[in-house]
Design a protein around this motif. Structure first.
Motif, PDB file in Angstrom:
ATOM      1  N   GLU A   1       3.837 -26.273 105.535  1.00 55.46           N
ATOM      2  CA  GLU A   1       4.568 -25.038 105.822  1.00 55.46           C
ATOM      3  C   GLU A   1       5.858 -25.008 105.007  1.00 55.46           C
ATOM      4  O   GLU A   1       6.541 -26.014 104.845  1.00 55.46           O
TER       5      GLU A   1
ATOM      6  N   ARG B   1     -10.972 -25.046 101.860  1.00 55.07           N
ATOM      7  CA  ARG B   1     -11.991 -25.979 102.330  1.00 55.07           C
ATOM      8  C   ARG B   1     -13.390 -25.353 102.325  1.00 55.07           C
ATOM      9  O   ARG B   1     -14.359 -25.989 101.889  1.00 55.07           O
TER      10      ARG B   1
ATOM     11  N   GLU C   1       1.476 -15.790 114.105  1.00 53.74           N
ATOM     12  CA  GLU C   1       1.745 -17.128 114.635  1.00 53.74           C
ATOM     13  C   GLU C   1       3.155 -17.596 114.296  1.00 53.74           C
ATOM     14  O   GLU C   1       3.735 -18.430 115.013  1.00 53.74           O
TER      15      GLU C   1
ATOM     16  N   GLN D   1       0.630 -14.660 103.233  1.00 58.23           N
ATOM     17  CA  GLN D   1       0.188 -15.938 103.768  1.00 58.23           C
ATOM     18  C   GLN D   1       1.219 -16.436 104.785  1.00 58.23           C
ATOM     19  O   GLN D   1       1.069 -16.224 105.970  1.00 58.23           O
TER      20      GLN D   1
ATOM     21  N   ASP E   1      -0.382 -15.592 108.286  1.00 58.82           N
ATOM     22  CA  ASP E   1       0.045 -16.356 109.460  1.00 58.82           C
ATOM     23  C   ASP E   1       1.187 -15.688 110.218  1.00 58.82           C
ATOM     24  O   ASP E   1       1.799 -16.308 111.094  1.00 58.82           O
TER      25      ASP E   1
ATOM     26  N   GLU F   1      -5.765 -22.541 103.848  1.00 60.82           N
ATOM     27  CA  GLU F   1      -6.364 -23.852 104.085  1.00 60.82           C
ATOM     28  C   GLU F   1      -7.866 -23.712 104.344  1.00 60.82           C
ATOM     29  O   GLU F   1      -8.685 -24.461 103.798  1.00 60.82           O
ATOM     30  N   LYS F   2      -8.204 -22.734 105.157  1.00 61.22           N
ATOM     31  CA  LYS F   2      -9.623 -22.499 105.457  1.00 61.22           C
ATOM     32  C   LYS F   2     -10.377 -22.066 104.203  1.00 61.22           C
ATOM     33  O   LYS F   2     -11.492 -22.539 103.939  1.00 61.22           O
TER      34      LYS F   2
ATOM     35  N   THR G   1      -3.992 -29.990 101.663  1.00 64.00           N
ATOM     36  CA  THR G   1      -2.956 -30.222 102.661  1.00 64.00           C
ATOM     37  C   THR G   1      -2.168 -28.941 102.871  1.00 64.00           C
ATOM     38  O   THR G   1      -1.733 -28.313 101.906  1.00 64.00           O
ATOM     39  N   ARG G   2      -2.017 -28.561 104.129  1.00 61.59           N
ATOM     40  CA  ARG G   2      -1.168 -27.408 104.456  1.00 61.59           C
ATOM     41  C   ARG G   2       0.244 -27.916 104.705  1.00 61.59           C
ATOM     42  O   ARG G   2       0.468 -28.748 105.578  1.00 61.59           O
TER      43      ARG G   2
ATOM     44  N   SER H   1      -0.527 -21.812 104.373  1.00 63.98           N
ATOM     45  CA  SER H   1      -0.997 -21.063 105.540  1.00 63.98           C
ATOM     46  C   SER H   1      -2.352 -21.557 106.027  1.00 63.98           C
ATOM     47  O   SER H   1      -3.120 -22.182 105.278  1.00 63.98           O
ATOM     48  N   HIS H   2      -2.645 -21.235 107.291  1.00 58.25           N
ATOM     49  CA  HIS H   2      -3.940 -21.599 107.868  1.00 58.25           C
ATOM     50  C   HIS H   2      -5.079 -20.889 107.134  1.00 58.25           C
ATOM     51  O   HIS H   2      -6.146 -21.464 106.905  1.00 58.25           O
ATOM     52  N   GLY H   3      -4.865 -19.615 106.776  1.00 59.73           N
ATOM     53  CA  GLY H   3      -5.912 -18.855 106.099  1.00 59.73           C
ATOM     54  C   GLY H   3      -6.278 -19.444 104.753  1.00 59.73           C
ATOM     55  O   GLY H   3      -7.460 -19.563 104.413  1.00 59.73           O
TER      56      GLY H   3
END
Length: 373
Positions: free
Chosen positions: A182, A170, A306, A281, A303, A166-167, A179-180, A162-164
């Motif tokens: 899906e 990082r 989205e 997620q 996510d 991943e953030k 790496t995200r 998920s984007h969350g």
């Protein structure tokens, strides 16, 4: 603490298959386990999978094809509040014995396997982070685990769905290699023809754990249940089962059929798919529901907003706004045409974004890069 020299081995087993060792805190039914079953099926021949569980539960084995090259083992892990050197020594031996080409570890519960690998064999490592348990969210994480991930995962390649996450990986965990990917599913497996019935069936599929907050869904169902034309089916097992049965209060229109290795049969019975989680997620069950052409009502976590189609987004409600959640359920219950329109849009989006083939190809690329570094 000193680190030994890297363990060397010939790539592949005697038949030339790529060997993957998967270390799971548990192989009970769940999203990670469903994804691995889909990945194993998609990879097909040329891969040998060795799955080690740290709690001995291998019930999700039922999701893996009998034809797949998979074996299971249990590592009797000692439970400690801190890192256990006894566990680490045992896991070092287990990794050396398996002699894989790639080590795959899953969530914080397998962190000692990551440490064992760093101290010993130094097999190329992929670490998968898929979410949090009760009491933790993206915004509210244990400081101890943030620092632990930052230190212990610094040499691993971390995979998130998920984007969350991943953030978080990082920015909070300070992981350099993230790496995200899906999640993917077998889209056609969930194709079904839904015949109109006497009931509008609201359904959910997932582990009965506190963070899934099925009490919210049960409470919403009871508020909108003004006739005998609706029913609620919650498919899964977990520690919340008895408490949820109590929350249902003996209502025979709320049922808990248990776990299934063939979720497509359950989705075919639903008219609406519902998630009521406090944290998510990129849920595989949501992808499956979309592939089954179902409209979705959910809390707006992870996510999810989205992931669903534009037509479905008005029915993804703010976390904590239980009145909006009830209203979304009631609206979809009252309109078969709206359910069909949203369901068709969801299926198209699932076919475009969440295919098994796309996910498998991404992992093949990652395996190749990891081994060639």
């Amino acid at each position: 603490m000193t680190e030994s020299a890297p363990h060397t081995h010939k790539q592949g087993d005697d038949r030339g298959n790529l060997k993957l060792l998967h270390v799971f805190p548990s192989f009970a039914f769940g999203g990670q386990q469903a994804r691995l079953a889909t990945l194993i099926d998609g990879l097909g021949e040329g891969y040998n999978h060795h799955i080690v569980t740290l709690d001995g539960d291998i019930s999700a084995k039922a999701m893996i094809s009998d034809q797949a090259q998979v074996n299971f083992a249990h590592f009797a892990m000692k439970k400690n509040s801190a890192i256990s050197f006894s566990n680490i020594r045992g896991l070092m031996n287990a990794i050396r014995t398996a002699n894989p080409d790639i080590l795959c570890t899953y969530n914080w519960g397998s962190i000692e396997a990551v440490i064992a690998n760093r101290m010993g064999p130094k097999i190329p490592c992929l670490h998968f982070e898929d979410g949090f348990g009760p009491g933790e969210t993206i915004e509210n994480q244990s400081q101890k685990r943030i620092l632990g991930r930052r230190f212990f995962l610094r040499n691993s390649w971390v995979i998130v769905p998920s984007h969350g996450l991943e953030k978080a990986a990082r920015e909070k965990w300070k992981i350099k290699k993230v790496t995200r990917v899906e999640n993917g599913i077998e889209i056609d497996r969930f194709t079904s023809t839904r015949a109109p019935g006497d009931f509008v069936t609201i359904g959910s599929v997932g582990s009965l754990r506190p963070e899934k907050n099925y009490r919210r869904l049960i409470a919403a169902f009871k508020k909108i249940e003004t006739s005998g034309e609706k029913r609620l089916v919650i498919v899964g097992v977990g520690p919340e089962h008895n408490a949820l049965c109590e929350a249902a209060g003996g209502d025979n229109k709320i049922t808990f059929p248990g776990q299934t290795p063939v979720p497509e049969k359950e989705f075919a019975k639903f008219d609406i798919f519902a998630l009521s989680s406090d944290t998510e997620q990129a849920p595989i069950s949501l992808m499956e529901a979309m592939a089954a052409a179902l409209p979705v009502v959910s809390t707006n976590v992870g996510d999810i907003l989205e992931m669903v189609s534009n037509e479905n987004q008005p029915y993804i409600t703010p976390l904590g706004d239980d009145d909006a959640y009830c209203e979304a359920l009631a609206t979809l219950c009252g309109s078969p045409a709206l359910r069909q329109k949203i369901g068709e849009a969801n299926r198209k989006k699932a076919a475009r974004l969440f295919s098994q083939e796309r996910m498998v190809n991404q992992y093949k690329e990652i395996f190749s890069k990891l081994l060639n570094n």
